[in-house]
Design a protein around this motif. Sequence first.
Motif, PDB file in Angstrom:
ATOM      1  N   ILE A  34       1.026  -1.192  -0.339  1.00  0.00           N
ATOM      2  CA  ILE A  34       0.260   0.066   0.102  1.00  0.00           C
ATOM      3  C   ILE A  34       0.512   1.479  -0.257  1.00  0.00           C
ATOM      4  O   ILE A  34       0.169   1.921  -1.154  1.00  0.00           O
ATOM      5  CB  ILE A  34      -0.889  -0.322   1.158  1.00  0.00           C
ATOM      6  N   PRO A  35       2.481   1.719   1.150  1.00  0.00           N
ATOM      7  CA  PRO A  35       2.666   2.695   0.922  1.00  0.00           C
ATOM      8  C   PRO A  35       3.513   2.645  -0.757  1.00  0.00           C
ATOM      9  O   PRO A  35       3.520   4.251  -0.787  1.00  0.00           O
ATOM     10  CB  PRO A  35       3.766   2.523   1.944  1.00  0.00           C
ATOM     11  N   LEU A  36       3.890   2.005  -1.192  1.00  0.00           N
ATOM     12  CA  LEU A  36       4.100   2.275  -2.207  1.00  0.00           C
ATOM     13  C   LEU A  36       3.664   2.454  -3.002  1.00  0.00           C
ATOM     14  O   LEU A  36       3.794   3.136  -4.385  1.00  0.00           O
ATOM     15  CB  LEU A  36       5.122   0.641  -2.678  1.00  0.00           C
ATOM     16  N   LEU A  37       2.178   2.090  -3.544  1.00  0.00           N
ATOM     17  CA  LEU A  37       1.321   2.393  -4.360  1.00  0.00           C
ATOM     18  C   LEU A  37       0.967   4.086  -4.481  1.00  0.00           C
ATOM     19  O   LEU A  37       0.545   4.554  -4.981  1.00  0.00           O
ATOM     20  CB  LEU A  37       0.187   1.284  -4.604  1.00  0.00           C
ATOM     21  N   LYS A  38       0.554   4.054  -2.958  1.00  0.00           N
ATOM     22  CA  LYS A  38       0.176   5.787  -2.571  1.00  0.00           C
ATOM     23  C   LYS A  38       1.719   5.994  -2.786  1.00  0.00           C
ATOM     24  O   LYS A  38       1.365   7.496  -3.746  1.00  0.00           O
ATOM     25  CB  LYS A  38       0.270   5.689  -1.456  1.00  0.00           C
ATOM     26  N   ALA A  39       2.364   6.279  -2.588  1.00  0.00           N
ATOM     27  CA  ALA A  39       3.897   6.966  -3.593  1.00  0.00           C
ATOM     28  C   ALA A  39       4.387   7.000  -4.825  1.00  0.00           C
ATOM     29  O   ALA A  39       3.962   8.263  -5.406  1.00  0.00           O
ATOM     30  CB  ALA A  39       5.048   6.169  -2.736  1.00  0.00           C
ATOM     31  N   MET A  40       3.922   6.116  -5.337  1.00  0.00           N
ATOM     32  CA  MET A  40       3.729   5.963  -7.154  1.00  0.00           C
ATOM     33  C   MET A  40       2.564   6.725  -7.255  1.00  0.00           C
ATOM     34  O   MET A  40       3.637   7.617  -8.322  1.00  0.00           O
ATOM     35  CB  MET A  40       3.645   4.709  -7.558  1.00  0.00           C
ATOM     36  N   LYS A  41       1.325   6.754  -7.035  1.00  0.00           N
ATOM     37  CA  LYS A  41       0.571   7.757  -7.870  1.00  0.00           C
ATOM     38  C   LYS A  41       0.644   9.077  -7.228  1.00  0.00           C
ATOM     39  O   LYS A  41       0.605   9.966  -8.140  1.00  0.00           O
ATOM     40  CB  LYS A  41      -0.840   7.570  -6.786  1.00  0.00           C
ATOM     41  N   GLU A  42       1.458   9.509  -5.909  1.00  0.00           N
ATOM     42  CA  GLU A  42       1.679  10.496  -5.556  1.00  0.00           C
ATOM     43  C   GLU A  42       2.809  11.865  -6.959  1.00  0.00           C
ATOM     44  O   GLU A  42       2.860  12.586  -7.054  1.00  0.00           O
ATOM     45  CB  GLU A  42       2.263  10.454  -3.560  1.00  0.00           C
ATOM     46  N   LEU A  43       4.374  10.693  -6.629  1.00  0.00           N
ATOM     47  CA  LEU A  43       4.837  11.075  -7.126  1.00  0.00           C
ATOM     48  C   LEU A  43       4.195  11.203  -8.811  1.00  0.00           C
ATOM     49  O   LEU A  43       5.075  12.194  -9.225  1.00  0.00           O
ATOM     50  CB  LEU A  43       5.721  10.026  -7.552  1.00  0.00           C
TER      51      LEU A  43
END
Length: 96
Positions: A34-43
């Motif tokens: 989940i954190p990686l997916l959120k980070a990818m979306k935010e970036l």
Amino acid sequence: MRKEKSEVLIMNLVMEAVKMEVRELDCLYEECPIPLLKAMKELKTMKAGDVLVVHSDHSCVGISIEEWAKEKKYAVRIVEIYNGEWEIYIEKPKKK
């Protein structure tokens, strides 16, 4: 003459840093991926040179983000701010 050039270089670096945006992403209590997916979306919404700070309390989050970031040529740094709590700094690469 040399001093003037270095002062201009420093001023340019400061001006570039001022344009940089820092965003924070609270991923405490969230497990991989989940954190990686959120980070990818935010970036994806950020500009080149901007920094995303991901807050996590799971060591695997730092490992997975670091692997992904290195593969994508993003600068990444992991700092353990407390025992069992990390900040992962990800800088979106500047376009060449």
